[in-house]
Each structure stands twice: as structure tokens, then as C-alpha cells.
Write an enzyme that holds these catalytic residues in place. Structure first.
Site, PDB file in Angstrom:
ATOM      1  N   HIS A 132       1.136   5.238   0.915  1.00 44.81           N
ATOM      2  CA  HIS A 132       0.441   6.137   1.849  1.00 44.81           C
ATOM      3  C   HIS A 132       1.133   7.501   1.858  1.00 44.81           C
ATOM      4  O   HIS A 132       2.370   7.562   1.973  1.00 44.81           O
ATOM      5  CB  HIS A 132       0.416   5.542   3.261  1.00 44.81           C
ATOM      6  CG  HIS A 132      -0.375   6.374   4.207  1.00 44.81           C
ATOM      7  ND1 HIS A 132      -1.755   6.425   4.180  1.00 44.81           N
ATOM      8  CD2 HIS A 132       0.018   7.233   5.177  1.00 44.81           C
ATOM      9  CE1 HIS A 132      -2.179   7.266   5.102  1.00 44.81           C
ATOM     10  NE2 HIS A 132      -1.134   7.769   5.727  1.00 44.81           N
TER      11      HIS A 132
ATOM     12  N   SER B  22       5.148   6.796   2.292  1.00 44.16           N
ATOM     13  CA  SER B  22       5.500   5.458   2.783  1.00 44.16           C
ATOM     14  C   SER B  22       4.931   4.387   1.875  1.00 44.16           C
ATOM     15  O   SER B  22       3.872   4.563   1.258  1.00 44.16           O
ATOM     16  CB  SER B  22       4.941   5.229   4.195  1.00 44.16           C
ATOM     17  OG  SER B  22       5.391   6.203   5.099  1.00 44.16           O
TER      18      SER B  22
ATOM     19  N   ASN C  86       0.846  -1.193   0.000  1.00 37.61           N
ATOM     20  CA  ASN C  86       0.000   0.000   0.000  1.00 37.61           C
ATOM     21  C   ASN C  86       0.880   1.241   0.000  1.00 37.61           C
ATOM     22  O   ASN C  86       1.872   1.304   0.730  1.00 37.61           O
ATOM     23  CB  ASN C  86      -0.887   0.013   1.250  1.00 37.61           C
ATOM     24  CG  ASN C  86      -1.858   1.180   1.265  1.00 37.61           C
ATOM     25  OD1 ASN C  86      -2.319   1.619   0.213  1.00 37.61           O
ATOM     26  ND2 ASN C  86      -2.175   1.689   2.449  1.00 37.61           N
TER      27      ASN C  86
ATOM     28  N   ASP D 206      -2.996   1.023   8.057  1.00 39.26           N
ATOM     29  CA  ASP D 206      -1.712   1.646   7.712  1.00 39.26           C
ATOM     30  C   ASP D 206      -0.625   1.384   8.754  1.00 39.26           C
ATOM     31  O   ASP D 206       0.239   2.233   8.979  1.00 39.26           O
ATOM     32  CB  ASP D 206      -1.897   3.165   7.515  1.00 39.26           C
ATOM     33  CG  ASP D 206      -2.795   3.474   6.333  1.00 39.26           C
ATOM     34  OD1 ASP D 206      -2.810   2.679   5.379  1.00 39.26           O
ATOM     35  OD2 ASP D 206      -3.494   4.505   6.365  1.00 39.26           O
TER      36      ASP D 206
HETATM   37  C1  GAR Z   1      -1.794   8.587  -3.164  1.00 34.96           C
HETATM   38  O1  GAR Z   1      -1.190   9.695  -2.530  1.00 34.96           O
HETATM   39  C2  GAR Z   1      -1.891   7.420  -2.211  1.00 34.96           C
HETATM   40  O2  GAR Z   1      -0.813   7.316  -1.347  1.00 34.96           O
HETATM   41  C3  GAR Z   1      -3.141   7.784  -1.457  1.00 34.96           C
HETATM   42  O3  GAR Z   1      -4.019   8.198  -2.459  1.00 34.96           O
HETATM   43  C4  GAR Z   1      -3.264   8.866  -3.475  1.00 34.96           C
HETATM   44  C5  GAR Z   1      -3.684   8.313  -4.820  1.00 34.96           C
HETATM   45  O4  GAR Z   1      -3.314   9.182  -5.844  1.00 34.96           O
HETATM   46  N1  GAR Z   1      -3.622   6.684  -0.697  1.00 34.96           N
HETATM   47  C6  GAR Z   1      -4.135   6.812   0.522  1.00 34.96           C
HETATM   48  O5  GAR Z   1      -4.315   7.894   1.072  1.00 34.96           O
HETATM   49  C7  GAR Z   1      -4.523   5.509   1.190  1.00 34.96           C
HETATM   50  N2  GAR Z   1      -4.765   5.718   2.589  1.00 34.96           N
HETATM   51  P1  GAR Z   1      -3.468   8.759  -7.371  1.00 34.96           P
HETATM   52  O6  GAR Z   1      -4.876   8.168  -7.551  1.00 34.96           O
HETATM   53  O7  GAR Z   1      -3.284  10.022  -8.122  1.00 34.96           O
HETATM   54  O8  GAR Z   1      -2.402   7.751  -7.660  1.00 34.96           O
END
Ligand code: GAR
Length: 197
Positions: free
Chosen positions: A108, A135, A106, A144
Site C-alpha cells: 500500500h 506499507s 498487500n 487496508d
Molecule cells: C503500488 O503503489 C501499490 O502499493 C498500489 O498500487 C501500486 C501498483 O503499482 N496499491 C494500492 O494502492 C492498493 N490499495 P505497480 O502496478 O506499478 O506495481
């Protein structure tokens, strides 16, 4: 060649970086399918990069467990070596995590264990910290709190908004993700050694 299923809920900009890396013949991984829990914009990347897509809508199931069982069944049809949650904003049921971990990563947008959860960027800004981060973790049954595979600090600038900070964090996330998949494929990172499950 490491085969990947990538799960998304949003735009998939981090997924795009991975797909671009996979276009390099020397890069030892390929995305075999892109999955989503909703009608995510990033599913369009499937057509652009010639990768299959699937959707298992959370809203179509009576329970998280029933949804998770169907999601797992579809993932298994692709027999991936690794499943990457890349902006997948849904907690997986414990039995799905147990079935896939430790080959379940995952991304984060915070320096875990700081600021877990769905609003890692907003929470860091609200806390007024001078730096946050990005991370990459092995998913376990908590939120997480799985073993950290890679992470890097990102400074918070005085005039940062949630969007500007998240955009800079994502630049780091993409680099960490592409490098970690390379390291796993090359055998330089062993996820079993990271796993607590
Ligand atoms: C990323 O920053 C990812 O780390 C986060 O969503 C974004 C997706 O961006 N995930 C979380 O917050 C999970 N808890 P994207 O759709 O533009 O790749």
C-alpha cells in the site's frame, strides 16, 4: 523455495522487482503465476519472465462472491505458499481472505493506518502532510487495516505531484516487498504471528 502467486490490476512495476529478485538462484522464492482481475498491462511480464498468467475478469461475474470463488479456485491450482496483492485494486470477498490469510500480503502506498483505500498517494498530498510512506500488510477483511509486516516513511517534497510522489513511494515498496518475501522464506518473519484472523 517459497512459491508465490502475485495479483495485479495495473502495470506491475513492483511485481517486476519481485520477478527480478527471483531470477537470483540464491533468492528463496519463485513467482509461479501472475493473476489479474482485468486485462492489466503487467500481465505482459509473464511472457518476459517465463511465468504463467491468468485473468479472472471481475466484470464477467454477477457478484463479488462468485468472482472471488473463481479467483480462489484458480489460485489454488497453483498451491502457492503466499499470495501477494501488488497493485490489485479490488477488495477480496471475506471468504477468500479467510481461505488465504495470513499467507496473503498487500502493498500500500501510504504509512498505514494513514490514508487507506484506493487513493493513498492522492489523499496524502491533499492532506498536506510532510511525509507519507509505504506499507506491507497481512490482508484481513477490512480495508487496508490488517497487521503491518513492514513500513517506511517517505517525505513529501514541496513540488510533488501524485505521480512523482508515487514513483518515490514505489521505490520503497519494492525494497520492502523483496525483503519481506526473503524474510518469510527464511523463516525470519512468521505471518501467523502477525495475523488476527
Ligand atoms: C503500488 O503503489 C501499490 O502499493 C498500489 O498500487 C501500486 C501498483 O503499482 N496499491 C494500492 O494502492 C492498493 N490499495 P505497480 O502496478 O506499478 O506495481
Amino acid at each position: 523455495m517459497l512459491s508465490l502467486v502475485v495479483l495485479i490490476s495495473g502495470g506491475g512495476s513492483n511485481l517486476r522487482s519481485l520477478l527480478e529478485a527471483c531470477q537470483d538462484a540464491e533468492y528463496p522464492a519463485r513467482v509461479v503465476a501472475i493473476g489479474a482481475d482485468r486485462d492489466a498491462d503487467g500481465l505482459d511480464l509473464g511472457e518476459e519472465f517465463g511465468v504463467s498468467t491468468f485473468t479472472v475478469p471481475y466484470s464477467s461475474f454477477d457478484s463479488r462472491e462468485a468472482w472471488g470463488d473463481e479467483l480462489l479456485a484458480v489460485i489454488r491450482q497453483w498451491s502457492p505458499d503466499l499470495v501477494v496483492l501488488s497493485g490489485f485494486m479490488r477488495l477480496l470477498p471475506a471468504r477468500v481472505v479467510a481461505a488465504l490469510s495470513p499467507n496473503l500480503l498487500n502493498t500500500h502506498p501510504a504509512y498505514l493506518p494513514e490514508f487507506p483505500g484506493a487513493h493513498g498517494v492522492r489523499d496524502a498530498l491533499a492532506a498536506g502532510v510532510p511525509e507519507t510512506g509505504a506499507s506491507l500488510i497481512v490482508v484481513d477483511t477490512g480495508v487496508d487495516d490488517g497487521p503491518i509486516v513492514a513500513q517506511e516513511r517517505v517525505p513529501v517534497l514541496p513540488d510533488d505531484t501524485e505521480d512523482s510522489l508515487h514513483a518515490r513511494i514505489k521505490i520503497v515498496e519494492r525494497r520492502l516487498l523483496v525483503q519481506a518475501v526473503l524474510d518469510i522464506a527464511n523463516g525470519n518473519t512468521n505471518l501467523k504471528e502477525h495475523s488476527q484472523i
